[in-house]
Design a protein around this motif. Structure first.
Motif, PDB file in Angstrom:
ATOM      1  N   HIS A 156       0.847  -1.211   0.000  1.00  0.00           N
ATOM      2  CA  HIS A 156       0.000   0.000   0.000  1.00  0.00           C
ATOM      3  C   HIS A 156       0.876   1.251   0.000  1.00  0.00           C
ATOM      4  N   PHE A 157       2.143   1.106   0.426  1.00  0.00           N
ATOM      5  CA  PHE A 157       3.072   2.237   0.258  1.00  0.00           C
ATOM      6  C   PHE A 157       3.408   2.413  -1.222  1.00  0.00           C
ATOM      7  N   TYR A 158       3.798   1.289  -1.826  1.00  0.00           N
ATOM      8  CA  TYR A 158       4.199   1.259  -3.243  1.00  0.00           C
ATOM      9  C   TYR A 158       3.067   1.769  -4.139  1.00  0.00           C
ATOM     10  N   PHE A 159       1.800   1.413  -3.773  1.00  0.00           N
ATOM     11  CA  PHE A 159       0.664   1.733  -4.636  1.00  0.00           C
ATOM     12  C   PHE A 159      -0.078   3.001  -4.215  1.00  0.00           C
ATOM     13  N   ALA A 160       0.448   3.745  -3.233  1.00  0.00           N
ATOM     14  CA  ALA A 160      -0.257   4.952  -2.764  1.00  0.00           C
ATOM     15  C   ALA A 160      -0.596   5.871  -3.935  1.00  0.00           C
ATOM     16  N   ASP A 161       0.328   5.994  -4.882  1.00  0.00           N
ATOM     17  CA  ASP A 161       0.089   6.874  -6.032  1.00  0.00           C
ATOM     18  C   ASP A 161      -0.978   6.282  -6.953  1.00  0.00           C
ATOM     19  N   ALA A 162      -0.856   4.967  -7.224  1.00  0.00           N
ATOM     20  CA  ALA A 162      -1.807   4.303  -8.124  1.00  0.00           C
ATOM     21  C   ALA A 162      -3.216   4.290  -7.536  1.00  0.00           C
ATOM     22  N   LEU A 163      -3.318   4.370  -6.203  1.00  0.00           N
ATOM     23  CA  LEU A 163      -4.614   4.400  -5.522  1.00  0.00           C
ATOM     24  C   LEU A 163      -5.130   5.837  -5.400  1.00  0.00           C
ATOM     25  N   ARG A 164      -4.322   6.781  -5.853  1.00  0.00           N
ATOM     26  CA  ARG A 164      -4.590   8.222  -5.707  1.00  0.00           C
ATOM     27  C   ARG A 164      -4.939   8.518  -4.244  1.00  0.00           C
ATOM     28  N   ALA A 165      -4.036   8.033  -3.349  1.00  0.00           N
ATOM     29  CA  ALA A 165      -4.255   8.172  -1.910  1.00  0.00           C
ATOM     30  C   ALA A 165      -3.469   9.330  -1.317  1.00  0.00           C
ATOM     31  N   VAL A 166      -2.771  10.085  -2.172  1.00  0.00           N
ATOM     32  CA  VAL A 166      -1.976  11.215  -1.672  1.00  0.00           C
ATOM     33  C   VAL A 166      -2.888  12.203  -0.941  1.00  0.00           C
ATOM     34  N   GLY A 167      -2.509  12.544   0.291  1.00  0.00           N
ATOM     35  CA  GLY A 167      -3.301  13.510   1.053  1.00  0.00           C
ATOM     36  C   GLY A 167      -4.526  12.907   1.728  1.00  0.00           C
ATOM     37  N   LYS A 168      -4.644  11.566   1.680  1.00  0.00           N
ATOM     38  CA  LYS A 168      -5.824  10.906   2.284  1.00  0.00           C
ATOM     39  C   LYS A 168      -5.375   9.826   3.271  1.00  0.00           C
ATOM     40  N   PRO A 169      -6.252   9.438   4.197  1.00  0.00           N
ATOM     41  CA  PRO A 169      -5.934   8.273   5.029  1.00  0.00           C
ATOM     42  C   PRO A 169      -5.936   7.007   4.171  1.00  0.00           C
ATOM     43  N   LEU A 170      -4.947   6.126   4.406  1.00  0.00           N
ATOM     44  CA  LEU A 170      -4.813   4.875   3.650  1.00  0.00           C
ATOM     45  C   LEU A 170      -4.649   3.727   4.637  1.00  0.00           C
ATOM     46  N   MET A 171      -5.515   2.743   4.544  1.00  0.00           N
ATOM     47  CA  MET A 171      -5.553   1.634   5.495  1.00  0.00           C
ATOM     48  C   MET A 171      -5.346   0.329   4.751  1.00  0.00           C
ATOM     49  N   LYS A 172      -4.562  -0.591   5.327  1.00  0.00           N
ATOM     50  CA  LYS A 172      -4.411  -1.918   4.715  1.00  0.00           C
ATOM     51  C   LYS A 172      -5.119  -2.963   5.568  1.00  0.00           C
ATOM     52  N   THR A 173      -5.818  -3.858   4.920  1.00  0.00           N
ATOM     53  CA  THR A 173      -6.491  -4.963   5.602  1.00  0.00           C
ATOM     54  C   THR A 173      -6.161  -6.231   4.839  1.00  0.00           C
ATOM     55  N   GLU A 174      -5.785  -7.308   5.526  1.00  0.00           N
ATOM     56  CA  GLU A 174      -5.572  -8.547   4.776  1.00  0.00           C
ATOM     57  C   GLU A 174      -5.859  -9.777   5.621  1.00  0.00           C
ATOM     58  N   THR A 175      -6.562 -10.719   5.008  1.00  0.00           N
ATOM     59  CA  THR A 175      -6.912 -11.990   5.650  1.00  0.00           C
ATOM     60  C   THR A 175      -6.791 -13.117   4.625  1.00  0.00           C
ATOM     61  N   CYS A 176      -5.659 -13.139   3.915  1.00  0.00           N
ATOM     62  CA  CYS A 176      -5.410 -14.189   2.913  1.00  0.00           C
ATOM     63  C   CYS A 176      -6.519 -14.142   1.852  1.00  0.00           C
ATOM     64  N   GLY A 177      -7.090 -15.266   1.503  1.00  0.00           N
ATOM     65  CA  GLY A 177      -8.110 -15.271   0.449  1.00  0.00           C
ATOM     66  C   GLY A 177      -9.330 -14.439   0.786  1.00  0.00           C
ATOM     67  N   THR A 178      -9.589 -14.246   2.074  1.00  0.00           N
ATOM     68  CA  THR A 178     -10.750 -13.451   2.498  1.00  0.00           C
ATOM     69  C   THR A 178     -10.488 -11.958   2.349  1.00  0.00           C
ATOM     70  N   THR A 179      -9.242 -11.589   1.985  1.00  0.00           N
ATOM     71  CA  THR A 179      -8.842 -10.181   1.950  1.00  0.00           C
ATOM     72  C   THR A 179      -9.889  -9.281   1.310  1.00  0.00           C
ATOM     73  N   GLY A 180     -10.352  -9.641   0.138  1.00  0.00           N
ATOM     74  CA  GLY A 180     -11.292  -8.775  -0.577  1.00  0.00           C
ATOM     75  C   GLY A 180     -12.563  -8.517   0.213  1.00  0.00           C
ATOM     76  N   MET A 181     -13.022  -9.540   0.978  1.00  0.00           N
ATOM     77  CA  MET A 181     -14.229  -9.344   1.783  1.00  0.00           C
ATOM     78  C   MET A 181     -13.907  -8.496   3.012  1.00  0.00           C
ATOM     79  N   SER A 182     -12.729  -8.706   3.604  1.00  0.00           N
ATOM     80  CA  SER A 182     -12.317  -7.870   4.732  1.00  0.00           C
ATOM     81  C   SER A 182     -12.188  -6.417   4.283  1.00  0.00           C
ATOM     82  N   LEU A 183     -11.702  -6.206   3.069  1.00  0.00           N
ATOM     83  CA  LEU A 183     -11.598  -4.848   2.523  1.00  0.00           C
ATOM     84  C   LEU A 183     -12.973  -4.217   2.416  1.00  0.00           C
TER      85      LEU A 183
END
Lengths: 158, 388
Positions: free
Chosen positions: B64-91
């Motif tokens: 999420h550091f590497y992709f901060a620009d691609a996520l257009r997260a500059v100047g915004k709060p950025l949170m990472k969530t991960e639970t293996c295959g469930t990641t997308g649902m946790s997100l």
């Protein structure tokens, strides 16, 4: 190094390889010291009464310390099994092999290990020998170092 | 009291081998698609949630550091969530919480993976601790093949019958994926091909198993006030559920699977669903393996325990059946893991807003989306509806 992948696109070949020193702590260490003496040790939860193996320092459900050590049976019932027939980078056990979840006598959870002593030359025929519910017994290595592979595998009991 | 929350935009990349571009550019492709779909821009977003599989998958930690620009997260709060295959649902659930709590009005949620850049099953094996489990793991196929064996044994399902039902699931989904422009595997298969395919981990064969995919998925969640100012059709969050089992694979029963059942119970209670088979119009089950999809039909109350093979073989869960499952082709045909469960949410949103194109289930108003991950440890569900 820049090379081309199978689609012909340019790629950078990279690798990350990092050494670790992972602490066993007293519970895991005592469990593996038992292996050196051909003993499988579990711990009992005084709250729910379950015996879990490998031994645990605390019960995941009751969240209390598990201090009561018990030696459990070397024999158990096969809860499940599967035959692995493919390989990935760094795979610790070379295929084909049979992984199994085994309910050892005197315990209340599945214990993961290998089933061995079975002809694996045709994976489709393994199911005629290995059955869910069958009894298997630990086969120990002669030379034991205090690790999970001190048990070579579990073998079907006739 | 939680605020009403809706999905107001979804973006998906084409899934497959995407070695023609860098990983950040692939993430941006998904983000831009979601902005275009919602008719929103970066200036409308209050916060960003991102997640993937373990860092070993592509060899870069803290992406999420590497992709901060691609996520257009500059100047915004950025949170990472991960639970293996469930990641997308946790997100998705994290994004929902953020908006429902009133702390944000619009949240961008993104999941991604670029599995062709590494070794997926070598990465997965690092999820197993090294003292007791890792020597016996064979990645995800090993775990799910053992689940299948336990399930067949417990319910006395003849192996041939389970084999036929699993093959039917594979045939259905591979046909369904032909109607999905984003799908990775686009190949129709026959019952004979599935049943005669090489064994990967017995009893699972090649066409019982999902591919390694590259891809990104983005979903935008918004509060009611924002939704009312927008012109597009919202997909309202009707219910969520999430439940974890113990880490130790052998500690809990994965056939009765209380964790999976509890997940569904929570989501149904919140959504007011009593009879999921009748009330749901479509479901996107997290199905990286054919056999585990059968188990989830039972755990989610779509049919009685032990009866999934019968219901599959009579077409209950096929397109045109009583409850079509995975009309997108599901995980079985596209699996960029960090995005995969979020793809289920995106597909559910497209279905209930009538925008699923060739894979649309006619008249769908209520859809279930599901994520599954860890060593069969976590289950998550989000139910979306056309009505608030």
């Amino acid at each position: 190094m820049i090379t081309r992948d199978k689609k012909g696109n340019p790629i950078l070949e990279a690798e990350a390889r990092i050494p670790y020193e992972l602490a066993l702590g007293p519970t895991v260490h005592r469990f593996f010291e038992g292996f050196k003496q051909r003993k499988i040790l579990g711990t009992r939860c005084h709250a729910c009464g379950r015996v879990l193996v490998p031994a645990r320092s605390f019960c995941p459900r009751c969240f209390v310390d598990m201090n009561e050590w018990v030696e459990v049976s070397q024999e158990g019932r096969v809860l499940s099994w599967a035959v692995t027939n493919y390989e990935y980078f760094g795979m610790p056990t070379k295929p084909p092999f049979i992984q199994s979840l085994i309910l050892l006598g005197g315990t209340d959870c599945g214990f993961m290990h290998l089933i061995g002593g079975v002809d694996l030359s045709d994976v489709d025929r393994v199911g005629r020998i290995v059955k869910t519910g069958m009894t298997v017994r630990a086969v120990w290595r002669e030379s034991r170092t205090g690790c999970i592979m001190d048990i070579q595998h579990f073998a079907p009991v006739d | 009291m939680a605020r009403a929350v809706a999905v107001v935009g979804v973006g998906q990349t084409r899934y497959g081998n995407r070695s023609e571009m860098t990983y950040p550019d692939l993430v941006r492709e998904g983000v831009q698609a979601a902005f275009a779909d919602a008719g929103l821009g970066p200036e409308d977003v209050d916060g960003v949630v991102f997640g993937t599989m373990p860092s070993m998958m592509e060899g870069v930690a803290m992406t999420h550091f590497y992709f901060a620009d691609a996520l257009r997260a500059v100047g915004k709060p950025l949170m990472k969530t991960e639970t293996c295959g469930t990641t997308g649902m946790s997100l998705a659930i994290t994004g929902y919480y953020w908006v429902a709590s009133g702390m944000a009005d619009v949240v961008l949620v993104v999941g991604s993976e670029k599995m062709h850049e590494g070794d997926s099953q070598a990465t997965m094996s690092t999820v197993a601790e090294p003292f007791f489990f890792r020597p016996f793991t064979s990645g995800a196929p090993g775990i799910f093949s053992m689940l299948a064996q336990m399930w067949m044994d417990r319910h006395g399902i003849p192996e041939d019958k389970a084999r036929d039902a699993a093959a039917r699931v594979s045939v259905d989904h591979h046909r369904d994926a032909l109607d999905n422009p984003y799908a990775h595997i686009k190949k129709a298969v026959t019952m004979e091909e599935v049943k005669g395919a090489p064994v990967i981990v017995y009893p699972s064969r090649l066409w019982d198993i999902c591919p390694n995919s590259d891809g990104a998925c983005a979903v935008i969640f918004a509060c009611e006030e924002k939704v009312k100012k927008m012109s597009g059709k919202p997909a309202w969050v009707k219910g969520i559920g999430f439940c974890g089992d113990e880490y130790w694979f052998g500690d809990s029963d994965k056939v009765s699977w209380d964790g999976a059942r509890e997940t569904a119970r929570q989501a149904y209670e919140m959504a007011g669903i009593r009879d999921p088979l009748k009330e749901l119009d479509v479901a996107e089950i997290y199905n990286p393996f054919t056999y585990v999809e059968l188990q989830h039909y039972e755990c989610f109350g779509f049919c009685e325990a032990g009866t999934a093979p019968d219901r599959v073989l009579d077409g209950t869960f096929s397109r045109g059946g009583e409850l079509p499952c995975d009309p997108s082709g599901g995980v079985l045909c596209s699996n960029p893991i960090g995005a995969t469960a979020l793809v289920r949410v995106a597909e559910a949103a497209l279905q209930v807003t009538g925008r699923a194109g060739e894979r649309q289930v006619e008249g769908a108003r209520l859809a279930l989306s599901h994520g599954l991950g860890g060593v069969a440890q976590f289950n998550g569900i989000m139910i979306l509806g056309a009505e608030q």
